[in-house]
Design an enzyme around this catalytic site. Structure first.
Site: not given
Lengths: 348, 348, 348
Positions: C237-239
């Site tokens: 996922g993002h980050n």
């Protein structure tokens, strides 16, 4: 459009009603309209039989009398419906011929009546047998073989040395023959890759869903036997063997060196992976979202996944689960205490 | 670059500070530099407000006094930030026009200001509405329809008869309309495929992540309603309905014939699959990695997945779990014993 | 074909036997034929050593005397075998040069000895360093950078602003840089997207399996550090940050803002996701199909997934699990009762 008689002949049914009834399409027993063919394969749907608007229903002898419309009588309505349904599959096909926007290596062998869409690559020494269909943007690696009548939908990637049997269907974006996950750390914990020099061998009549990944073997081939059906987003690790006529539902994953027997059913989201090779015997059925970490030697049904509850209950139960061994020990102790008490009571 | 005033106008905020402050980019409240716009949407981050180096912060009235820099005051900072963030999205777009390395069927209908990248295939009778963007290597099947302003990133595959609404975004390598997993065994256990003659219907403002698989219906359409958001690697089986404004996080899978209500949230890795059709009502939230095997009729939060522990503890607890029913029976027996004892004690 | 001596030199082994022995291919210790090189890396396979038909075996000093054929003696046979295996990797490569059916933006920078297959798109301002290999149908987004010697297999999609280090290998159909799943509801529960303006940064010597999805950051980059190995169908996922030399096995998913330490091992089907950012420290190993909802601060092994049992047992145990908190309370009560009894007994 077919007459009821044409369908009956194809599926081996006897007709109760008018053989010339026109069937235009498939329908479900609840929503069917005139012109639809439907089926009664599960007692869950029997209540809809008497009011169905279908033109004909595939069913067993014992349901005939409750059927107000034409009937096709068979012993296994679900199977008969499966066969009849193929007559109504109106999927557009890639036209016969090789699209001139594809790139076919001069050393590739292309059979007769092959259908190859645009932006397809076929590498050296690949063999594409007669009547094969290859959708747009597929990539057929070097020395691959695709058996007669097989269909690859769009953007399927076969790495080199993947052999596919006859009448297989491989759905879009599946990847077959990528490297198995053979990784080993060095003294400093840096991870090194082990070259994966095996291939993948897929039998006849295999169905592979969309976005599957089937890795090539480390040394020997990864093997999918005849008649296997894989749903979407299934992952098969290197060196696996999936036995004939087994089915794996969506999002199921097999770690490396897993052997699945014949006629097995793995429901969705199942994970099978052990610290070493692991074997599931023939005729095993595994429930959805189950983790299988050890071999299963007896046919039968197995499951492991917990049931959902409202979240406050879940929180309390799962905290308790992290102390279940202690609870069990405390129970043991209580039993012992009570036993001693009643012992001393009896003694006194 | 925008002035604070331009942003305030766009998101409906009132300005506390200098309307001409220049905003160059987005930042997080902890790391922001001058020129950044950030937001305070969660009390977890309030401690960073007083020292933030951002040029402006989107926040609620009650946080204004602790803010040392310019502020944009709104009632819902997260939502306001979401709207403002769109102003800074610098994603490069496919240029307007049809790339000459694409293959558009003469019977396809292409709207105005459409953007089609290279190596795209658009099949017969497909309709691509105005302002649609289609990335490289996409495949738009026969009789598909893509509504105004929708975006397909690279290598998206639409099988035939998939209809997509307006302003949808479909990320790379997603596959929509592959065959549902309709499989039935014959007398010998050989698996037969049921033709899947339904389509897929997707509403307006739907976001579909990368590498999703959304299967076509067996007879009727699989349906994704307006405003649904799907993360990456989501799988939707045939005949499913996902209600409007529901979100499904990464790696979640729905088996066939699952209906999800409106405004539901399924966290990551959830699996929903039963032996028959299964319904989740509106407003249900399901925690990560939960297996849902039965319908949920009441809105609320649900979960099923166990908590991790150190492995030695896990081993002992999970061995006990395989005997939990026995433990419970032994507990019942102890209670009875004690009860009888105290009964006899009272009697004596 | 190599001589034993050539291999010994490459992997730093000492030879026991004939340095001129010809090695043609790799084999497993059970099935090896003359001409094969194999290895003994696990005591599970020691029984096969004395009868192996391999021409040579990589092993440790202590196993030499049981070896009837030529031996390559090393301290870590698995690692030595990994290195030797690379000599036998016969994967066909994309030829040097840019296939004329590809579309390279004039503002892209292409290094020396680059291999680019057909139907590839390289967008503006992308930099492809020397010796990079890009398979058919890949899409390299604007301003991406691919470091020296990296390999992208077929149909890999890089969105804009994805930076990849040296000597990486990215398998087919992986998608890097799609939007993170940043979604927020408005007052009516309609879902709004937060623009994702960060990128993705991938270190050197990273291996990414087939059909991975690695999302771009919301503001800052999503980061995969040096030497990380990802199996197939992994979702990041993002980050997220994945620390150097960690490995994530097949079908594992990380929700947004998860940090994985260095030298971690996440087995297959693991899900890591919390309500906020979540950190796994260095040296953590997580067992297959485990749900991790909270940070892990101590290195070690962790697991959460239940064990499978026959289904009838499963049904009873899992129903009990939904009442485990009650069972525990009843146990508490019994203990108290017994305690009071023995107390009163002692008192009397």
């Amino acid at each position: 459009m077919y007459s009821l008689e044409e369908i009956a002949n194809r599926i081996g049914a006897s007709i109760v009603g008018d053989p010339s009834t026109a069937i235009e399409r498939l329908g479900s027993i609840m929503d069917a309209r005139p012109g639809d063919l439907t089926h009664l394969s599960s007692s869950h749907y029997r209540e809809f039989l008497k009011d169905t608007q279908a033109s004909a229903v595939i069913l067993t002898q014992k349901d005939v009398e409750d059927c107000q419309v034409d009937a096709l009588v068979v012993s296994n309505p679900m199977l008969a419906y499966a066969k009849a349904s193929q007559m109504f599959d109106d999927r557009p096909r890639v036209p016969i011929g090789i699209n001139d926007k594809s790139e076919i290596h001069p050393r590739a062998t292309i059979g007769e009546d092959v259908r190859i869409g645009p932006f397809v690559v076929v590498e050296a020494d690949a063999v594409v047998d007669n009547d094969v269909e290859i959708g747009a943007n597929c990539h057929i690696g070097a020395a691959c073989r695709i058996g007669e009548g097989s269909v690859l939908f769009g953007s399927v990637i076969l790495y080199h040395n993947v052999r596919i049997g006859k009448r297989c269907r491989i759905h879009a974006n599946s990847v077959i023959g990528a490297d198995g996950f053979g990784i080993t750390p060095d003294e400093e914990g840096k991870l090194n890759r082990v070259a994966q020099v095996g291939g993948v061998r897929i039998g006849d009549d295999v169905e592979i869903g969309a976005s599957n990944t089937i890795d090539r073997g480390a040394i020997k081939d990864t093997v999918i036997e005849d008649g296997v059906k894989l749903d979407d987003q299934v992952h098969i690790g290197h060196n696996c063997v999936v036995g004939s006529h087994s089915m794996l539902c969506g999002c199921t994953g097999l770690g490396g060196s897993v052997s699945i027997g014949r006629h097995c059913v793995l429901a969705g989201g199942v994970g099978v992976a052990g610290s070493g090779p692991l074997e599931i015997s023939d005729g095993v059925q595994i429930g959805a979202m189950t983790y299988v970490s050890r071999s299963i030697k007896e046919p039968g049904q197995y499951q492991g996944s917990p049931l959902h509850t409202p979240i406050s209950k879940w929180r309390r139960n799962m905290m308790r689960l992290t102390e279940l061994d202690n609870l069990a020990k405390r129970l043991n102790k209580l039993e012992k205490q009570l036993d001693e008490k009643s012992q001393s009571h009896n003694d006194s």
